[in-house]
Design an enzyme around this catalytic site. Sequence first.
Site, PDB file in Angstrom:
ATOM      1  N   ASN A   7       0.850  -1.187   0.000  1.00 21.77           N
ATOM      2  CA  ASN A   7       0.000   0.000   0.000  1.00 21.77           C
ATOM      3  C   ASN A   7       0.890   1.242   0.000  1.00 21.77           C
ATOM      4  OD1 ASN A   7      -1.578   2.251   0.941  1.00 21.77           O
ATOM      5  ND2 ASN A   7      -3.146   0.804   1.561  1.00 21.77           N
ATOM      6  N   ASP A   9      -0.183   4.454  -0.116  1.00 23.91           N
ATOM      7  CA  ASP A   9      -0.885   5.682   0.289  1.00 23.91           C
ATOM      8  C   ASP A   9       0.038   6.670   0.984  1.00 23.91           C
ATOM      9  OD1 ASP A   9      -3.193   4.564  -0.687  1.00 23.91           O
ATOM     10  OD2 ASP A   9      -4.096   4.185   1.266  1.00 23.91           O
ATOM     11  N   HIS A  10       0.937   6.154   1.839  1.00 23.43           N
ATOM     12  CA  HIS A  10       1.768   7.063   2.634  1.00 23.43           C
ATOM     13  C   HIS A  10       2.842   7.759   1.805  1.00 23.43           C
ATOM     14  CE1 HIS A  10      -0.235   6.146   6.333  1.00 23.43           C
ATOM     15  NE2 HIS A  10      -0.062   4.851   6.141  1.00 23.43           N
ATOM     16  N   ARG A  18       3.379  18.795   1.040  1.00 22.82           N
ATOM     17  CA  ARG A  18       3.951  20.007   0.456  1.00 22.82           C
ATOM     18  C   ARG A  18       3.325  20.394  -0.878  1.00 22.82           C
ATOM     19  NH1 ARG A  18      10.095  22.069   0.510  1.00 22.82           N
ATOM     20  NH2 ARG A  18       9.435  22.186   2.680  1.00 22.82           N
ATOM     21  N   HIS A  50      -5.743   3.563  -1.701  1.00 19.78           N
ATOM     22  CA  HIS A  50      -7.089   3.838  -1.204  1.00 19.78           C
ATOM     23  C   HIS A  50      -7.492   5.224  -1.702  1.00 19.78           C
ATOM     24  CE1 HIS A  50      -9.944   4.004   2.565  1.00 19.78           C
ATOM     25  NE2 HIS A  50     -10.559   4.327   1.436  1.00 19.78           N
ATOM     26  N   ARG A  52      -9.780   7.836  -1.222  1.00 19.82           N
ATOM     27  CA  ARG A  52     -10.758   8.273  -0.223  1.00 19.82           C
ATOM     28  C   ARG A  52     -11.641   9.401  -0.770  1.00 19.82           C
ATOM     29  NH1 ARG A  52     -10.526   7.424   5.279  1.00 19.82           N
ATOM     30  NH2 ARG A  52      -9.024   5.858   5.969  1.00 19.82           N
ATOM     31  N   ARG A  56      -7.432  12.740   0.652  1.00 19.77           N
ATOM     32  CA  ARG A  56      -6.383  13.222   1.564  1.00 19.77           C
ATOM     33  C   ARG A  56      -4.979  12.806   1.126  1.00 19.77           C
ATOM     34  NH1 ARG A  56      -7.713   9.965   7.056  1.00 19.77           N
ATOM     35  NH2 ARG A  56      -9.755  10.835   6.572  1.00 19.77           N
ATOM     36  N   HIS A  57      -4.869  11.739   0.352  1.00 22.25           N
ATOM     37  CA  HIS A  57      -3.537  11.328  -0.120  1.00 22.25           C
ATOM     38  C   HIS A  57      -3.595  10.943  -1.601  1.00 22.25           C
ATOM     39  CE1 HIS A  57      -5.356   7.553   1.164  1.00 22.25           C
ATOM     40  NE2 HIS A  57      -5.033   7.724   2.436  1.00 22.25           N
ATOM     41  N   GLU A  77      -8.589   0.171  -2.970  1.00 19.82           N
ATOM     42  CA  GLU A  77      -9.445   0.205  -1.793  1.00 19.82           C
ATOM     43  C   GLU A  77     -10.417   1.360  -1.952  1.00 19.82           C
ATOM     44  OE1 GLU A  77      -6.434  -1.634   1.594  1.00 19.82           O
ATOM     45  OE2 GLU A  77      -6.854   0.517   1.577  1.00 19.82           O
ATOM     46  N   THR A 107      -6.726   6.351   9.833  1.00 19.08           N
ATOM     47  CA  THR A 107      -6.683   5.229   8.912  1.00 19.08           C
ATOM     48  C   THR A 107      -7.931   4.395   9.153  1.00 19.08           C
ATOM     49  OG1 THR A 107      -5.321   3.378   8.126  1.00 19.08           O
ATOM     50  CG2 THR A 107      -5.363   3.770  10.504  1.00 19.08           C
ATOM     51  N   THR A 108      -8.197   3.424   8.296  1.00 20.22           N
ATOM     52  CA  THR A 108      -9.414   2.620   8.439  1.00 20.22           C
ATOM     53  C   THR A 108      -9.435   1.924   9.791  1.00 20.22           C
ATOM     54  OG1 THR A 108      -9.376   2.253   6.053  1.00 20.22           O
ATOM     55  CG2 THR A 108     -10.816   0.845   7.353  1.00 20.22           C
ATOM     56  N   GLU A 158     -10.601  -9.673   2.949  1.00 15.89           N
ATOM     57  CA  GLU A 158      -9.365  -9.250   3.613  1.00 15.89           C
ATOM     58  C   GLU A 158      -9.703  -9.081   5.084  1.00 15.89           C
ATOM     59  OE1 GLU A 158      -6.167  -5.560   3.703  1.00 15.89           O
ATOM     60  OE2 GLU A 158      -7.008  -6.202   1.773  1.00 15.89           O
ATOM     61  N   HIS A 197      -3.758  -4.537   7.855  1.00 15.66           N
ATOM     62  CA  HIS A 197      -3.900  -3.497   8.879  1.00 15.66           C
ATOM     63  C   HIS A 197      -2.995  -3.794  10.078  1.00 15.66           C
ATOM     64  CE1 HIS A 197      -5.987   0.176  10.166  1.00 15.66           C
ATOM     65  NE2 HIS A 197      -5.680  -0.249  11.379  1.00 15.66           N
ATOM     66  N   GLY A 198      -1.966  -2.964  10.209  1.00 17.04           N
ATOM     67  CA  GLY A 198      -1.076  -3.048  11.357  1.00 17.04           C
ATOM     68  C   GLY A 198      -0.042  -4.147  11.286  1.00 17.04           C
ATOM     69  N   GLY A 219       1.363  -1.448   4.305  1.00 14.38           N
ATOM     70  CA  GLY A 219       1.771  -0.128   3.846  1.00 14.38           C
ATOM     71  C   GLY A 219       2.660   0.609   4.814  1.00 14.38           C
ATOM     72  N   HIS A 220       2.091   1.017   5.951  1.00 13.43           N
ATOM     73  CA  HIS A 220       2.793   1.922   6.858  1.00 13.43           C
ATOM     74  C   HIS A 220       4.124   1.368   7.322  1.00 13.43           C
ATOM     75  CE1 HIS A 220       3.633   4.134  10.619  1.00 13.43           C
ATOM     76  NE2 HIS A 220       3.068   5.147   9.978  1.00 13.43           N
TER      77      HIS A 220
END
Length: 244
Positions: A7, A9-10, A18, A50, A52, A56-57, A77, A107-108, A158, A197-198, A219-220
């Site tokens: 993922n 997204d980040h 910026r 994702h 959204r 936002r990203h 997503e 996040t979700t 998932e 997730h996580g 992702g993160h």
Amino acid sequence: MIKLGVNIDHIATLRQARYADMIDSPNCEPDILAAASACERAGASGITVHLRADRRHIQDRDVFRLRDSIITKLNLEMGNTPEIVETALRVLPDETCLVPENRQEITTEGGLNVARHFKALKHTVERLQSAGIRVSMFIEPDGEQIEASSELGADAVELHTGAFANLADQFKQDELDRLEAAARLANEKGLLVNAGHGINYQNVRLLIKNPLWNEFNIGHSIVSRAVSIGLENAIREMLERLKS
């Protein structure tokens, strides 16, 4: 071996910090396409983003550009909203993962209640699949949600691993048992079983003991690790964890 969807997204979150109003600028960085390419070179099985409602990203432009450039698969997503569904039908990702969405969340925060929203989701699943898009449901590891996902005709689920990830190691076993039971039921229903997730470099060692997983979407943790060792190295390191 368990497949790895990354993922990104980040990566877009960093860019938007910026360049939110000037993503066409030649100075705009980091580049989403370059990140996706690095993920694929390192062995990722797919790219997840994702889109959204609040953008936002990830932006619409990102999704279309990724669709045209990646060589593995694009997993989109998305919330079950008319605008996003129409966008998905124009983009034609390989897969979509339907998720709950709350504008106030970072996040979700949990799984989609498929049983409660069955009627609305049924129409969306049929439209996406008619366009040749595989459909997954992001759900809690719960029998009712798995049964509902199967009845919808989803291709995959998932399982939300957030509760597992947030527990201290000595308390994780009950949640692991719950995830394994859910994966077993989903497999019996003919659903592909993914997780996300996580998940990070430490807790993944506990999850991989379950032989029913098809793919992890991470992702993160990977992007965080990439700050120190680079994106390709971070992905290869995670793939080594999955092999073990």
